[in-house]
Scaffold this active site. Sequence first.
Site, PDB file in Angstrom:
ATOM      1  N   GLY A  46       0.751  -1.138  -0.237  1.00 50.09           N
ATOM      2  CA  GLY A  46       0.008  -0.135   0.039  1.00 50.09           C
ATOM      3  C   GLY A  46       0.933   1.419   0.084  1.00 50.09           C
ATOM      4  N   GLN A  51       3.359   9.735   1.064  1.00 51.71           N
ATOM      5  CA  GLN A  51       4.657   9.172   1.293  1.00 51.71           C
ATOM      6  C   GLN A  51       5.563   9.640  -0.028  1.00 51.71           C
ATOM      7  OE1 GLN A  51       2.875   5.128   2.027  1.00 51.71           O
ATOM      8  NE2 GLN A  51       4.748   4.855   2.922  1.00 51.71           N
ATOM      9  N   LEU A  93       6.690   1.425   3.787  1.00 50.96           N
ATOM     10  CA  LEU A  93       8.043   2.029   2.850  1.00 50.96           C
ATOM     11  C   LEU A  93       8.491   3.080   3.332  1.00 50.96           C
ATOM     12  CD1 LEU A  93       5.979   1.113  -0.302  1.00 50.96           C
ATOM     13  CD2 LEU A  93       7.746   0.028   0.411  1.00 50.96           C
ATOM     14  N   HIS A 134      -3.680   1.701   7.841  1.00 51.01           N
ATOM     15  CA  HIS A 134      -2.260   2.160   7.953  1.00 51.01           C
ATOM     16  C   HIS A 134      -2.119   3.384   6.899  1.00 51.01           C
ATOM     17  CE1 HIS A 134       2.070   1.094   7.742  1.00 51.01           C
ATOM     18  NE2 HIS A 134       2.106   1.871   6.614  1.00 51.01           N
ATOM     19  N   GLU A 135      -2.785   3.192   5.790  1.00 52.24           N
ATOM     20  CA  GLU A 135      -2.754   4.336   4.798  1.00 52.24           C
ATOM     21  C   GLU A 135      -3.324   5.526   4.983  1.00 52.24           C
ATOM     22  OE1 GLU A 135      -0.071   3.833   2.869  1.00 52.24           O
ATOM     23  OE2 GLU A 135      -0.139   1.433   2.871  1.00 52.24           O
TER      24      GLU A 135
END
Lengths: 168, 440
Positions: A46, A51, A93, A134-135
């Site tokens: 994801g 990010q 990430l 999470h995203e």
Amino acid sequence: MAILTILEFPDPRLRKAASPVTRVDDTVRRLVDDMLETMYAAPGVGLAANQVNVQRRVVVIDVSDTRNQPWVFINPEIEILDDSRREYDEGCLSVPGFYEKVDRPEHIRVRALDRDGQPFVIAPQDLMAVCIQHEVDHLNGKLFVDYLSPLKRQRIRMKLAKLQHATA
Amino acid sequence: MTDAPDPRAPDLRTAAARAIAAVAQRGQSLGTALPAQASAVAARDRPLLHELCYGTLRWHPRLAAIIARLMAKPLKERDADLHALIACALYQLEHTRVPPHAAIHAAVAACAALGKPWAKGLVNALLRRFQRERAPLDIALATDTSYRTAHPPWLAEAFRHDWPEQAEALMAANNDRAPMTLRVNRARGTRTAYLEQLAAAGIPAAPTAHSPDGIRLATPRAVSELPGFDAGLVSVQDEAAQLCAPLLAPRPGQRVLDACCAPGGKTGHLLELEPGIGELVAIDSDAERLQRVAENLARLGVHARLLAADAGATADWWDGAPFDRILLDAPCSATGVLRRHPDIKLLRRADDIVTLAATQARLLAGLWETLAPGGLLLYATCSVLRAENDAVVTAFAATRSDVQIRPLPHHPGLATTAGRQWLPAATGNDGFYYALLERL
């Protein structure tokens, strides 16, 4: 399509909240395509727009083993359905190489727009449910390390700083 | 977000890293290091483990150059396993179809299995940086011999010195995967008949150009897939090695010596070519390896007298009856078969060549005393270095008045002072040296 640079913790830009997308146009779709390519290349399951340093409420996800079932969430809204919770080993990430257990609501419902701007609702299960939360945290400037103890977070910060220095 | 590591995946990469580190750091041969690790992984993962270990070692000098370039400071000695893990991941990124995300993910996950979870970020960052910076890296390392040739600099230098015109092609061939070549047992059938059997079994293959008994498979197979393998219809042997026995052309009733015989490929070939050989004595210094020779000969249905001895110490084993034919396939650097034994790139040192040449000279001089006047000795190696080949033979011939070097006009390869050097070919033969000497 292009592979975008992923910001890494503790980059302060990861702390900026993203603003809603007002119109799903070609610019947004190009961002979606680039984010998908970046996520697959990284590789991750994801990716949130902040990010890659774009402060828009856009998330891409693919939790399939075959890596060919991309989901696009624009302006996602999460509704928690009950009190049940589960723990999952999450990685990010933007925090490469670290995996830690995070406790989150298990049953949720998500409303969002797809890449054509059409609204949809899903009740995601398992990894998908973990990943979307999470995203969406990212969109709000929050990282999974924020759920860890300050000591653990500091250790990760130090190690990453060392690595970023060693490979800079 | 990234998903938690697959609990099954690390085993394979961890095992590969340990095997590669055993070679790179502790100087073990891959033949020893790989089985030790293979037993730990699931059977279905073993082919990939094999491929990862061989491939990583084949390209190791190049991969190590990349790692050195990407790391601000080198890894500590005790982290040789991490170095191996990174090299293995780079190999997958550069030379395999393993999806990059899978290669990187598996390498990162393997850090924990190696007991070094602290290295996850380092491994991840380095591999991702490699992906990003491939093009500039390629330019920065353009003049680096290890990077460009995937050979240790001393060896690349030796090749260029010995074979200035062929060195680059030679090294490219060394970096290739070796083909699988069969030798048809003449005593049990013809090459044409066996090619038909292979075709019927759906195994694509073609006859070799120089060995009349050879068949090269389009892709390597397990011997268990080959028709009649257990019944001794064929053996696995490279085309270059298949040319040894015919050069000696043994005749009925002759006494023949195979001086360094393990694993017995050429021993069997001599007996297939001339079943009427009076006696074939096969020596090897390693009793365990002699056991494999016995098994190979039994499969082919031929017989030899096997002796465990140092062939050069003739006083220990020779009964005084001279030999009409001697095959001295001397222990060597194996620089002609690097593609089959890529660990040699890491294990061999420049000094070894001097030691090996001394052993080769000692064997040649010792065995010469057991050769009958009028008899033939074939000096052969799977080395492509002059120091182990022409230099040994010409130096020996210069000290004696009873050595006649036989020309090899119809033999493939490059003509040298004393014999022929066949260099490894990309999809063909291994590298091999031959010199045929007659005792006057």
